[in-house]
Design a protein around this motif. Structure first.
Motif, PDB file in Angstrom:
ATOM      1  N   MET A 103       0.933  -1.203  -0.091  1.00  0.00           N
ATOM      2  CA  MET A 103      -0.111   0.194  -0.076  1.00  0.00           C
ATOM      3  C   MET A 103       0.779   1.302   0.010  1.00  0.00           C
ATOM      4  O   MET A 103       0.668   2.244  -0.687  1.00  0.00           O
ATOM      5  CB  MET A 103      -0.980   0.051   1.379  1.00  0.00           C
ATOM      6  CG  MET A 103      -2.047  -1.070   1.169  1.00  0.00           C
ATOM      7  SD  MET A 103      -3.402  -0.938   2.232  1.00  0.00           S
ATOM      8  CE  MET A 103      -2.289  -0.907   3.827  1.00  0.00           C
ATOM      9  N   GLU A 104       1.686   1.049   0.708  1.00  0.00           N
ATOM     10  CA  GLU A 104       2.966   2.462   0.866  1.00  0.00           C
ATOM     11  C   GLU A 104       3.457   2.594  -0.508  1.00  0.00           C
ATOM     12  O   GLU A 104       3.656   3.662  -0.991  1.00  0.00           O
ATOM     13  CB  GLU A 104       4.033   2.173   1.849  1.00  0.00           C
ATOM     14  CG  GLU A 104       3.390   2.410   3.217  1.00  0.00           C
ATOM     15  CD  GLU A 104       4.282   2.072   4.318  1.00  0.00           C
ATOM     16  OE1 GLU A 104       5.710   1.715   3.969  1.00  0.00           O
ATOM     17  OE2 GLU A 104       3.973   2.187   5.670  1.00  0.00           O
TER      18      GLU A 104
ATOM     19  N   ARG B 257       0.714   4.022  -2.697  1.00  0.00           N
ATOM     20  CA  ARG B 257       0.557   5.537  -2.577  1.00  0.00           C
ATOM     21  C   ARG B 257       1.952   6.392  -3.110  1.00  0.00           C
ATOM     22  O   ARG B 257       1.594   7.547  -3.695  1.00  0.00           O
ATOM     23  CB  ARG B 257       0.706   5.670  -1.071  1.00  0.00           C
ATOM     24  CG  ARG B 257      -0.893   5.452  -0.520  1.00  0.00           C
ATOM     25  CD  ARG B 257      -0.878   5.856   0.862  1.00  0.00           C
ATOM     26  NE  ARG B 257      -2.112   5.427   1.482  1.00  0.00           N
ATOM     27  CZ  ARG B 257      -2.253   4.593   2.610  1.00  0.00           C
ATOM     28  NH1 ARG B 257      -1.109   4.593   3.486  1.00  0.00           N
ATOM     29  NH2 ARG B 257      -3.310   4.186   2.824  1.00  0.00           N
TER      30      ARG B 257
ATOM     31  N   VAL C  30       1.350   6.581  -6.724  1.00  0.00           N
ATOM     32  CA  VAL C  30       0.253   7.558  -7.095  1.00  0.00           C
ATOM     33  C   VAL C  30       0.417   9.055  -6.793  1.00  0.00           C
ATOM     34  O   VAL C  30      -0.103  10.007  -7.528  1.00  0.00           O
ATOM     35  CB  VAL C  30      -1.231   6.997  -6.334  1.00  0.00           C
ATOM     36  CG1 VAL C  30      -2.368   8.136  -6.502  1.00  0.00           C
ATOM     37  CG2 VAL C  30      -1.687   5.669  -6.881  1.00  0.00           C
ATOM     38  N   ASP C  31       1.050   9.174  -5.745  1.00  0.00           N
ATOM     39  CA  ASP C  31       1.697  10.773  -5.158  1.00  0.00           C
ATOM     40  C   ASP C  31       2.461  11.283  -6.392  1.00  0.00           C
ATOM     41  O   ASP C  31       2.601  12.556  -6.297  1.00  0.00           O
ATOM     42  CB  ASP C  31       2.037  10.580  -3.861  1.00  0.00           C
ATOM     43  CG  ASP C  31       1.173  10.409  -2.864  1.00  0.00           C
ATOM     44  OD1 ASP C  31      -0.023  10.468  -3.211  1.00  0.00           O
ATOM     45  OD2 ASP C  31       1.497  10.070  -1.549  1.00  0.00           O
TER      46      ASP C  31
END
Length: 90
Positions: free
Chosen positions: A81-82, A85, A88-89
């Motif tokens: 998940m990190e 993220r 995506v960021d």
């Protein structure tokens, strides 16, 4: 006649004593059978306890391995998940 009466009385007492002895022997034998039965039941319970203790040890080991695997999966999911993220960021 007194001797015959005394003799009959002595035989009567002897028969009563033998009856009492037979009753005591019967009670003792019954008690011993109960004791043997109780000993056998204790042996069965000890065998069951040993078997159940072994199964419990196995189950605890399996639960520990599952908990370790769960933690590992959780850590990997958090890392994934990190990473997502971070991607995506950007």
């Amino acid at each position: 006649m007194t001797q015959e009466s005394d003799f009959r009385q002595a035989i009567k007492h002897l028969a009563e004593a033998i009856g009492t002895l037979e009753n005591a022997v019967d009670a003792r034998l019954e008690h011993e059978q109960d004791f043997v039965g109780a000993q056998e039941e204790v042996q069965r319970l000890n065998t069951d306890r040993s078997r159940l203790a072994s199964l419990l040890d196995e189950s605890e080991g399996r639960a520990e391995r599952l908990a370790d695997a769960n933690r590992e999966v959780s850590n990997r999911l958090v890392a994934a998940m990190e990473t997502i993220r971070a991607v995506v960021d950007r």
